[in-house]
Write a protein that holds these residues in place. Structure first.
Motif, PDB file in Angstrom:
ATOM      1  N   UNK A 110      70.983  65.731  63.059  1.00 49.17           N
ATOM      2  CA  UNK A 110      71.155  64.727  64.103  1.00 49.17           C
ATOM      3  C   UNK A 110      72.484  63.995  63.983  1.00 49.17           C
ATOM      4  N   UNK A 111      72.940  63.788  62.763  1.00 45.86           N
ATOM      5  CA  UNK A 111      74.237  63.128  62.578  1.00 45.86           C
ATOM      6  C   UNK A 111      75.344  63.967  63.222  1.00 45.86           C
ATOM      7  N   UNK A 112      75.340  65.257  62.921  1.00 47.06           N
ATOM      8  CA  UNK A 112      76.366  66.123  63.481  1.00 47.06           C
ATOM      9  C   UNK A 112      76.273  66.249  64.986  1.00 47.06           C
ATOM     10  N   UNK A 113      75.054  66.381  65.501  1.00 49.91           N
ATOM     11  CA  UNK A 113      74.863  66.539  66.943  1.00 49.91           C
ATOM     12  C   UNK A 113      75.263  65.277  67.693  1.00 49.91           C
ATOM     13  N   UNK A 114      74.886  64.138  67.162  1.00 60.35           N
ATOM     14  CA  UNK A 114      75.202  62.860  67.816  1.00 60.35           C
ATOM     15  C   UNK A 114      76.702  62.598  67.836  1.00 60.35           C
ATOM     16  N   UNK A 115      77.374  62.905  66.755  1.00 57.70           N
ATOM     17  CA  UNK A 115      78.798  62.610  66.661  1.00 57.70           C
ATOM     18  C   UNK A 115      79.646  63.635  67.407  1.00 57.70           C
ATOM     19  N   UNK A 116      79.074  64.772  67.731  1.00 59.44           N
ATOM     20  CA  UNK A 116      79.825  65.797  68.446  1.00 59.44           C
ATOM     21  C   UNK A 116      79.545  65.724  69.943  1.00 59.44           C
TER      22      UNK A 116
ATOM     23  N   UNK B  80      71.222  62.833  82.366  1.00 60.31           N
ATOM     24  CA  UNK B  80      71.872  62.387  81.139  1.00 60.31           C
ATOM     25  C   UNK B  80      73.312  62.862  81.137  1.00 60.31           C
ATOM     26  N   UNK B  81      74.290  61.960  81.267  1.00 63.89           N
ATOM     27  CA  UNK B  81      75.690  62.388  81.323  1.00 63.89           C
ATOM     28  C   UNK B  81      76.152  62.969  79.998  1.00 63.89           C
ATOM     29  N   UNK B  82      77.139  63.881  80.086  1.00 60.00           N
ATOM     30  CA  UNK B  82      77.760  64.405  78.877  1.00 60.00           C
ATOM     31  C   UNK B  82      78.401  63.263  78.103  1.00 60.00           C
ATOM     32  N   UNK B  83      78.364  63.378  76.792  1.00 57.59           N
ATOM     33  CA  UNK B  83      79.081  62.422  75.959  1.00 57.59           C
ATOM     34  C   UNK B  83      80.579  62.682  76.108  1.00 57.59           C
ATOM     35  N   UNK B  84      81.367  61.647  76.331  1.00 54.91           N
ATOM     36  CA  UNK B  84      82.794  61.812  76.574  1.00 54.91           C
ATOM     37  C   UNK B  84      83.510  62.217  75.293  1.00 54.91           C
ATOM     38  N   UNK B  85      84.344  63.240  75.406  1.00 60.18           N
ATOM     39  CA  UNK B  85      85.137  63.686  74.266  1.00 60.18           C
ATOM     40  C   UNK B  85      86.130  62.590  73.886  1.00 60.18           C
ATOM     41  N   UNK B  86      86.234  62.333  72.577  1.00 64.08           N
ATOM     42  CA  UNK B  86      87.188  61.357  72.091  1.00 64.08           C
ATOM     43  C   UNK B  86      86.684  59.926  72.165  1.00 64.08           C
TER      44      UNK B  86
ATOM     45  N   UNK C 159      74.416  54.029  68.238  1.00 62.76           N
ATOM     46  CA  UNK C 159      74.297  55.437  67.896  1.00 62.76           C
ATOM     47  C   UNK C 159      72.850  55.903  67.935  1.00 62.76           C
ATOM     48  N   UNK C 160      72.639  56.979  68.633  1.00 58.32           N
ATOM     49  CA  UNK C 160      71.307  57.612  68.679  1.00 58.32           C
ATOM     50  C   UNK C 160      70.839  57.943  67.268  1.00 58.32           C
ATOM     51  N   UNK C 161      71.742  58.483  66.481  1.00 57.48           N
ATOM     52  CA  UNK C 161      71.387  58.871  65.126  1.00 57.48           C
ATOM     53  C   UNK C 161      70.995  57.677  64.264  1.00 57.48           C
ATOM     54  N   UNK C 162      71.809  56.629  64.252  1.00 55.21           N
ATOM     55  CA  UNK C 162      71.560  55.479  63.387  1.00 55.21           C
ATOM     56  C   UNK C 162      70.213  54.836  63.671  1.00 55.21           C
ATOM     57  N   UNK C 163      69.903  54.644  64.953  1.00 50.21           N
ATOM     58  CA  UNK C 163      68.638  54.021  65.315  1.00 50.21           C
ATOM     59  C   UNK C 163      67.469  54.935  64.967  1.00 50.21           C
ATOM     60  N   UNK C 164      67.626  56.228  65.245  1.00 48.72           N
ATOM     61  CA  UNK C 164      66.545  57.177  64.987  1.00 48.72           C
ATOM     62  C   UNK C 164      66.206  57.255  63.514  1.00 48.72           C
ATOM     63  N   UNK C 165      67.222  57.265  62.661  1.00 47.28           N
ATOM     64  CA  UNK C 165      66.956  57.367  61.232  1.00 47.28           C
ATOM     65  C   UNK C 165      66.195  56.142  60.707  1.00 47.28           C
ATOM     66  N   UNK C 166      66.520  54.967  61.226  1.00 44.04           N
ATOM     67  CA  UNK C 166      65.791  53.765  60.816  1.00 44.04           C
ATOM     68  C   UNK C 166      64.326  53.868  61.192  1.00 44.04           C
ATOM     69  N   UNK C 167      64.057  54.381  62.405  1.00 48.99           N
ATOM     70  CA  UNK C 167      62.681  54.513  62.871  1.00 48.99           C
ATOM     71  C   UNK C 167      61.927  55.549  62.057  1.00 48.99           C
ATOM     72  N   UNK C 168      62.582  56.684  61.753  1.00 53.00           N
ATOM     73  CA  UNK C 168      61.932  57.730  60.966  1.00 53.00           C
ATOM     74  C   UNK C 168      61.556  57.213  59.583  1.00 53.00           C
ATOM     75  N   UNK C 169      62.476  56.503  58.942  1.00 54.25           N
ATOM     76  CA  UNK C 169      62.200  55.958  57.611  1.00 54.25           C
ATOM     77  C   UNK C 169      61.011  55.010  57.648  1.00 54.25           C
ATOM     78  N   UNK C 170      60.957  54.158  58.676  1.00 53.94           N
ATOM     79  CA  UNK C 170      59.862  53.197  58.783  1.00 53.94           C
ATOM     80  C   UNK C 170      58.536  53.901  59.014  1.00 53.94           C
ATOM     81  N   UNK C 171      58.496  54.868  59.932  1.00 52.22           N
ATOM     82  CA  UNK C 171      57.241  55.549  60.277  1.00 52.22           C
ATOM     83  C   UNK C 171      56.723  56.371  59.114  1.00 52.22           C
ATOM     84  N   UNK C 172      57.623  57.093  58.406  1.00 52.36           N
ATOM     85  CA  UNK C 172      57.190  57.908  57.282  1.00 52.36           C
ATOM     86  C   UNK C 172      56.689  57.057  56.112  1.00 52.36           C
ATOM     87  N   UNK C 173      57.234  55.842  55.975  1.00 48.84           N
ATOM     88  CA  UNK C 173      56.750  54.953  54.921  1.00 48.84           C
ATOM     89  C   UNK C 173      55.369  54.396  55.210  1.00 48.84           C
TER      90      UNK C 173
END
Length: 240
Positions: free
Chosen positions: A94-100, A210-216, A224-238
């Protein structure tokens, strides 16, 4: 690279469609249905056959999409993909996909025979951030080849219960992912053809919102989609 070439590259970049769900939900079979071929490895039982995040490029309605088959988070320590490993792989993916290129659509894949209440944990992991990231989430219900009187009846029976449990979707499709086998009954073949059409239309419709993410673009300028998602995953799995 000049601006014209840069714009052409931007236009042909595929939109990212991420399929998720528990092991045995039919994610790989759904990809094979959309691809109209046997490209993703499948398993007849609940044992995971996807151990990493595999991409499959497909053209639907003259538009390019990249389907991502993901490993589940629900197998536990004895599974083919232990929870800790699946979580680590998911984080990097997700980190790679979100940042690309960004994430354009999430498809929650579930089996029609699964109890509705059991769908909540995996739903929470991904959907809890949709309001912030504006990534639409849809549900695709598989293994409905024998559901009567029609496959869509599953949604009619369970839509209210899903809503009561706090599961909300931008769209849905009720499908069978059985292979296109001429030995099957005409009814099953018709249901498979309808399933292909419904899923493709769902992807086309929801990804267009859903618009394309703008290059650059500076990803620090948006939540960030990734940052928020990771926080939620950590909370739910705990807490699960």
């Amino acid at each position: 690279m000049n601006n014209t070439n840069h714009q052409e590259e931007y236009q042909v970049r595929p939109r990212n469609v991420v399929l998720y769900g528990e092991s045995g939900a039919g994610k790989s079979s759904l990809i094979n249905l959309i691809m109209n071929g046997n490209v993703a490895r499948t398993s007849p039982d609940a044992v995971a056959c996807t151990t990493t995040h595999a991409p499959y490029d497909v053209t639907i309605g003259e538009q390019g999409f990249r389907l991502w088959d993901t490993a589940g988070l629900n197998e536990g320590s004895e599974g083919v993909v232990p929870t800790a490993t699946a979580k680590k792989n998911l984080t990097a993916f997700l980190r790679g996909l979100d940042q690309a290129d960004g994430v354009h659509l999430l498809i929650y894949c579930v089996r029609g025979a699964r109890a509705v209440g059991a769908l909540l944990t995996n739903y929470k992991i991904f959907s809890s951030v949709i309001g912030d990231s504006k990534v639409p989430i849809v549900i695709v219900v598989t293994c409905l080849e024998d559901f009567r009187p029609e496959m869509e009846e599953w949604w009619k029976r369970n839509n209210r219960k899903l809503s009561e449990l706090g599961m909300h979707f931008s769209g849905y499709a009720c499908v069978t992912t059985l292979k296109d086998d001429l030995t099957e009954s005409p009814d099953v073949l018709q249901r498979r053809a309808q399933s292909y059409q419904d899923v493709c239309e769902l992807i086309l419709k929801k990804c267009s919102q859903t618009p394309h993410k703008k290059w650059g673009a500076d990803i620090n300028d948006q939540r960030s989609f990734f940052d928020v998602l990771m926080k939620k995953i950590n909370h739910i799995l705990r807490t699960s």
